[in-house]
Design a protein around this motif. Sequence first.
Motif, mmCIF file in Angstrom:
data_model
loop_
_atom_site.group_PDB
_atom_site.id
_atom_site.type_symbol
_atom_site.label_atom_id
_atom_site.label_comp_id
_atom_site.label_asym_id
_atom_site.label_seq_id
_atom_site.Cartn_x
_atom_site.Cartn_y
_atom_site.Cartn_z
ATOM 1 N N TRP A 123 43.968 37.294 34.673
ATOM 2 C CA TRP A 123 43.925 35.781 34.970
ATOM 3 C C TRP A 123 42.977 35.143 35.896
ATOM 4 O O TRP A 123 43.240 34.089 36.456
ATOM 5 N N GLY A 124 42.252 36.239 36.284
ATOM 6 C CA GLY A 124 40.825 35.578 37.322
ATOM 7 C C GLY A 124 40.149 34.796 36.387
ATOM 8 O O GLY A 124 40.054 34.550 35.313
ATOM 9 N N GLY A 125 39.234 33.804 37.310
ATOM 10 C CA GLY A 125 38.484 32.892 36.838
ATOM 11 C C GLY A 125 37.123 33.688 36.526
ATOM 12 O O GLY A 125 37.093 34.565 36.456
ATOM 13 N N ASP A 126 36.144 32.797 36.267
ATOM 14 C CA ASP A 126 34.860 33.486 35.804
ATOM 15 C C ASP A 126 34.110 34.496 36.545
ATOM 16 O O ASP A 126 33.591 35.321 36.375
ATOM 17 N N ASP A 127 34.548 34.076 38.187
ATOM 18 C CA ASP A 127 34.024 35.169 38.892
ATOM 19 C C ASP A 127 34.895 36.020 39.458
ATOM 20 O O ASP A 127 34.615 37.021 40.313
ATOM 21 N N GLY A 128 36.102 36.142 38.497
ATOM 22 C CA GLY A 128 37.107 37.512 38.832
ATOM 23 C C GLY A 128 37.993 37.101 39.900
ATOM 24 O O GLY A 128 38.581 38.050 40.140
ATOM 25 N N THR A 129 38.076 35.862 40.569
ATOM 26 C CA THR A 129 38.900 35.791 41.699
ATOM 27 C C THR A 129 40.329 34.994 40.988
ATOM 28 O O THR A 129 40.266 34.364 39.841
ATOM 29 N N LEU A 130 41.132 35.209 41.820
ATOM 30 C CA LEU A 130 42.622 34.816 41.382
ATOM 31 C C LEU A 130 42.887 33.526 42.337
ATOM 32 O O LEU A 130 42.744 33.243 43.452
ATOM 33 N N PRO A 131 43.515 32.779 41.800
ATOM 34 C CA PRO A 131 43.904 31.437 42.600
ATOM 35 C C PRO A 131 44.962 31.894 43.840
ATOM 36 O O PRO A 131 45.722 32.962 43.329
ATOM 37 N N LEU A 132 45.105 31.276 44.563
ATOM 38 C CA LEU A 132 46.046 31.878 45.673
ATOM 39 C C LEU A 132 47.272 31.827 45.714
ATOM 40 O O LEU A 132 48.019 32.967 45.815
ATOM 41 N N ILE A 133 47.982 30.877 44.699
ATOM 42 C CA ILE A 133 49.157 31.004 44.293
ATOM 43 C C ILE A 133 49.526 32.166 43.391
ATOM 44 O O ILE A 133 50.487 32.845 43.586
ATOM 45 N N THR A 134 48.551 32.316 42.695
ATOM 46 C CA THR A 134 48.652 33.601 41.632
ATOM 47 C C THR A 134 48.649 34.936 42.632
ATOM 48 O O THR A 134 49.720 35.738 42.218
ATOM 49 N N SER A 135 47.654 35.284 43.363
ATOM 50 C CA SER A 135 47.577 36.421 43.980
ATOM 51 C C SER A 135 48.714 36.506 45.130
ATOM 52 O O SER A 135 49.308 37.782 45.213
ATOM 53 N N VAL A 136 49.410 35.664 45.751
ATOM 54 C CA VAL A 136 50.571 35.724 46.303
ATOM 55 C C VAL A 136 51.879 36.222 45.468
ATOM 56 O O VAL A 136 52.546 37.164 46.082
ATOM 57 N N MET A 137 51.721 35.390 44.571
ATOM 58 C CA MET A 137 53.021 35.860 43.646
ATOM 59 C C MET A 137 53.037 37.354 43.066
ATOM 60 O O MET A 137 53.937 38.093 42.948
ATOM 61 N N VAL A 138 51.764 37.918 42.829
ATOM 62 C CA VAL A 138 51.599 39.288 42.341
ATOM 63 C C VAL A 138 51.809 40.289 43.411
ATOM 64 O O VAL A 138 52.602 41.154 43.266
ATOM 65 N N VAL A 139 51.598 39.728 44.747
ATOM 66 C CA VAL A 139 51.857 40.440 45.774
ATOM 67 C C VAL A 139 53.255 40.620 46.171
ATOM 68 O O VAL A 139 53.815 41.646 46.567
ATOM 69 N N GLY A 140 53.815 39.532 45.854
ATOM 70 C CA GLY A 140 55.390 39.313 45.979
ATOM 71 C C GLY A 140 56.093 40.359 44.962
ATOM 72 O O GLY A 140 57.023 40.963 45.515
#
Length: 709
Positions: A346-363
């Motif tokens: 689900w990362g963007g072109d540069d491989g980064t995740l939106p903040l809300i997505t990364s927080v949900m994954v960690v949760g």
Amino acid sequence: MPVATAVPNALASPAAPAATSVSGGGRSTASEGRFRGDIQGLRAVAVLGVLGFHAGVPFMAGGFVGVDVFFVISGFLITGLIHREVLRTGRLSLGRFWARRVRRLLPATAVVLGAVAVMTIIVLPVTRWESVAWDVGASSLYVVNWRFADQSVNYLVADDAPSPVQHFWSLAVEEQFYVLWPVLVLVLVWLHRRYRLRLTVVLLAGIAAIGLPSLLWSVHLTDANPGQAYFVSTTRLWELAVGAALAIVVHRLERMPAALAHLLGALGLAAIVLAAARFDESTPFPGTAALLPTLGAAAVIAAGAARRRTLAGLVLDTAPMRDIGTLSYSLYLWHWPLLVAAAVMWGGDDGTLPLITSVMVVGFAAVPAWLTYRMVEAPIHHAGMFARFPRRAAALGVACTVVGVAAALVVAFCVPRPTYAGDVDARGAAVLDDDPASDPDGEPVDSVDVMVPDVLAAPDDVAQLDGQPCISDVKGTDLETCTYGPEDAEVTIAVVGDSKMHQWLNAIELIAEARDWRIVTYLKSACPMSTLEIGLDGQPNAWCSEYNDARIAELMGDESVDYVLTSQVSGYAFGDAPRDERRDMMAADLQRIWADLEDAGRDVIVMIDNPNPEGDVMECVAANEDSLTECVFSRETGDQAGGSPPQLAALAESDGVGSVDLRDYICPGDECPPVIGETLVYRRGSHLTASYVESLTPRLDDALTAAMD
């Protein structure tokens, strides 16, 4: 930090023993056997800091200091266990000690390494499988921190995406401590008996003999080689030693005045929070900066030794914090692989995740963490069959290690072998005419029948000169050069710059051979020719500065050099100035250097940097071989991302300086295709494949000779 943009600066290791009771030192005290809920809560603070850091939470940019908190906790608890056994029995059973560590740590590790192997094959691009296989194998043997330390100064892997087991580096540090520290304690106990010395004095002297040199080495190496300093064990031992020393003297702190205990605990907790909030990836670490969270953790533990509820304890010794602390080890093991997988999906072109997505994954990581704790970690840790029979625990440890190694072998076995094109003529840039922007052969396509190099071979499709790499590593300042061509050549060209100049060596060699030119290289990875400070991992690159002093002096003094051919990726000087100002500083610096070289009789020719993609083109191609248009990127963005703006600005103000601009033959239109003429354009990061560069040889020859006229 966005999760997948770089190798992470820290991943914590809550691998201390589960029991959090403390000893009273040389006698039975009221604290012996007392459950330390504040330490369990301190684990929660540490792991939440790391999770927040990896999720990219803005106010937790320094959450990587959680690793230092865990190191102090581990040193304290492990040494407390050893100290109590020595005082109680007069000896230390290494078998029982290591058996406890095995059943506490290795089963959950084996589960996660097995899951990472499956995730790698299902989710990660095939280009990463081989590297992950090595990482998993090194993790299962607890030496992966040394592998990552070595990679931190290897320019060939500098653009690699982070490993899904990157966080195992700190586990490796602790496991190495668990192996060596009890052996050292046995030696110290022998000295105590042999020379009738006080046990406390001997133990503290031994701890100091390890901790002080480690601290000094940490400060030195953080300045000299920050990449290695972060991962190697020798720069971290002092943090474990701080906790160990505290365990030896903790019984003396029971009668601490209430006011002092409140103040010490509050200040310690504040120090950890301050470090987590104020530090970031630009902070030189560990070095002296690690003193703040390390001493903060020690202060919290010391304050909790008093038999009273402290202010820090009111925060830490609560049911939610204790529960998170209990899950910290399993939570730590699971969260990073899930983030890496999520970045791929689900990362963007540069491989980064939106903040809300990364927080949900960690949760979400709490789910497998809880299952692992309830079904693996806790049952095996408390199983009587292993506690009473150390040999069974040893067999368990061997079995868990075998699982990890087997997982690595499975991934390695599944790596497809590169398919080479053989006699197929991959034309590369040769398909483009003199107006590439309007040439349909330069437009992105969805698929090709054959690709050169094969995407699996692309990482090794690296430029060479006469079979040699001819580029200095990031680390070091020695002025290493390569020479190619006849000594009596009429034309001698110095090839100067960083890896973005190095990538052209294959084509330069072909031209030099055809024209009887002599080539001398002055190339260093991550080091453009500049008199300014250059950044590396958020810090000044001292190696580059020293190397540049020698490089520029050599070029100015070598009268055999006729032309200086130079390029670079770095577009900005290092510092706190605004980005545009640092770009202008770089442009002005380039203009000064070129003018000085011209005055010294060296004609300067500038290779304009190629467009820099936002993400990893090679990995994208591996995942989209039938939809290559998914891997295109904007030409405008690519030109701004690299060294082109300062190069062009400097050229506009420099009379007599020649230039070579082949960007239109690398990215013919508004969108840059990943494959042109059956040839993969990019390998790692923004670097061109040697195969595509070779296809540009006629264009480079024409442009280079024109610039010489």
